[in-house]
Design an enzyme around this catalytic site. Structure first.
Site, short mmCIF file in Angstrom:
data_model
loop_
_atom_site.label_atom_id
_atom_site.label_comp_id
_atom_site.label_asym_id
_atom_site.label_seq_id
_atom_site.Cartn_x
_atom_site.Cartn_y
_atom_site.Cartn_z
N LYS A 197 2.17 6.47 6.17
CA LYS A 197 1.58 5.26 5.34
C LYS A 197 1.77 4.38 6.75
O LYS A 197 1.15 2.91 6.28
CB LYS A 197 2.59 4.00 4.72
CG LYS A 197 2.77 5.46 2.95
CD LYS A 197 3.63 4.41 1.54
CE LYS A 197 4.19 5.39 1.31
NZ LYS A 197 5.14 5.78 0.10
N ARG A 242 14.65 1.11 -8.45
CA ARG A 242 12.39 0.98 -8.16
C ARG A 242 12.75 0.78 -9.80
O ARG A 242 13.09 1.65 -10.97
CB ARG A 242 11.87 1.85 -7.23
CG ARG A 242 12.41 2.03 -6.11
CD ARG A 242 12.63 0.81 -5.46
NE ARG A 242 10.74 0.28 -4.81
CZ ARG A 242 10.16 0.92 -4.21
NH1 ARG A 242 10.18 2.01 -3.62
NH2 ARG A 242 8.85 0.80 -4.55
N PRO A 292 1.51 -0.98 -0.47
CA PRO A 292 -0.25 -0.11 0.34
C PRO A 292 1.32 1.03 -0.10
O PRO A 292 1.79 1.34 0.68
CB PRO A 292 -0.81 -0.28 1.19
CG PRO A 292 -0.13 -0.94 2.17
CD PRO A 292 0.65 -1.88 1.28
N GLU A 293 0.08 1.95 -0.76
CA GLU A 293 1.07 3.54 -0.34
C GLU A 293 0.03 4.42 0.56
O GLU A 293 -1.39 3.99 0.46
CB GLU A 293 0.83 4.10 -2.26
CG GLU A 293 1.93 4.23 -3.54
CD GLU A 293 2.50 3.96 -4.71
OE1 GLU A 293 2.21 5.60 -4.42
OE2 GLU A 293 2.62 3.54 -4.56
#
Length: 282
Positions: free
Chosen positions: A54, A272, A2-3
């Site tokens: 987050k 990334r 999740p972001e």
DNA sequence: CGGAGTGTTAGTCG
DNA sequence: CCGACTAACACTCC
């Protein structure tokens, strides 16, 4: 994985599900997934559920907070036994065996409802802290991307000293929180800015565009209940989000850009995966 | 089968 | 101060 939009979606669903409930039992299946002293948790009442960056905050009585970071694969799954026994509809994940292979922590509430913390990769954690400790724990975090404190002037000042790329900079939590890999890629595409640009090279007009795009992309993802790829993010009922169909560039390598029809490329930045259109993102 | 990749982020080292 | 790299872990994909 999740972001901010996924965490926010979880928080909004978790709040009505568990506020007012009393913890009757706590089971920790993976010691490294629960940090802090868990004595005396039984009998505690959930007062509220919040979010910072987050992280999920579950406020308990006696000034205590269960802080949770889901990291890459963490999930909260809620099942309400008493509702089922009263003839309610089974939740979407009812086929799911809980606790399961990846259940690391389980909360049983008085009355039969249960909350499971599942986390395949075990990077995530639940930490029991005292409420007054929170400011200290958040000390190194910049404001949330949706916070009014994030302005063009603020970003300009923060980025001016950085040599890193703009994509890495907007993912840096000490500057601003809540922009992870998917929404960093998508925000840059929406703003027509190349992820390879150095952060300090953006002029105020470009920063304003990027800020508008980040806020727009994040708000839209929250509205759509988050983005689910491979079932790695689900809400507390085990349901996927609806934002995956709205994603602009993330994961769309070799497909065409919605802005200009260019072919989306994939490169690596800071380790990334980074997706962008080199035709319209300059 | 081996190696790379996965939505996060702390920590280390130069 | 800055940035590059790695580790934490389990699983999937090529």
């Amino acid at each position: 994985m999740p972001e901010l939009p996924e965490v926010e979606t979880i928080v909004r669903k978790l709040r009505p599900a568990i506020v007012g409930r009393v913890i009757a039992r706590l089971e920790v299946y993976s010691a490294k997934s629960f940090l802090g002293d868990r004595l005396d948790l039984v009998g505690s009442t959930v007062l509220d559920v919040g979010r910072r960056a987050k992280m999920i905050e579950i406020y308990l009585d006696r000034d205590r907070v269960l802080l949770t970071h889901l990291k890459m694969t963490g999930q909260y799954l809620f099942q309400n036994q008493d509702q089922l026994m009263a003839g309610g509809h089974p939740t979407a994940d009812w086929h799911r065996q809980l606790p399961g292979k990846h259940t690391r922590v389980q909360f049983d509430f008085e009355g039969g409802a249960r909350l499971f913390f599942n986390d395949q990769r075990k990077f995530g954690w639940i930490k029991l802290v005292q409420k007054p400790e929170l400011p200290q724990l958040y000390q190194k975090l910049g404001p949330d991307v949706i916070d009014k404190k994030i302005t063009v002037v603020y970003l300009s000042e923060q980025f001016s000293r950085r040599k890193m790329t703009i994509k890495q900079a907007i993912m840096l939590n000490e500057i601003l929180c809540g922009v992870g890999n998917i929404y960093a890629c998508d925000s840059l595409n929406d703003a027509r800015i190349s992820p390879l640009r150095s952060a300090r090279s953006l002029n105020p007009e470009e920063l304003a565009r990027l800020l508008t795009s980040m806020k727009k992309i994040i708000a839209s993802a929250i509205k759509n209940g988050g983005t689910t790829f491979d079932g790695k993010y689900v809400d507390i009922e085990g349901k996927s989000g609806n934002n995956q169909s709205k994603v602009l560039v993330y994961g769309r390598v070799a497909k065409s850009c919605y802005n200009c029809g260019g072919i989306i490329k994939k490169i690596t930045l800071g380790g990334r995966g980074t997706y962008f259109c080199s035709d319209c993102q300059v």
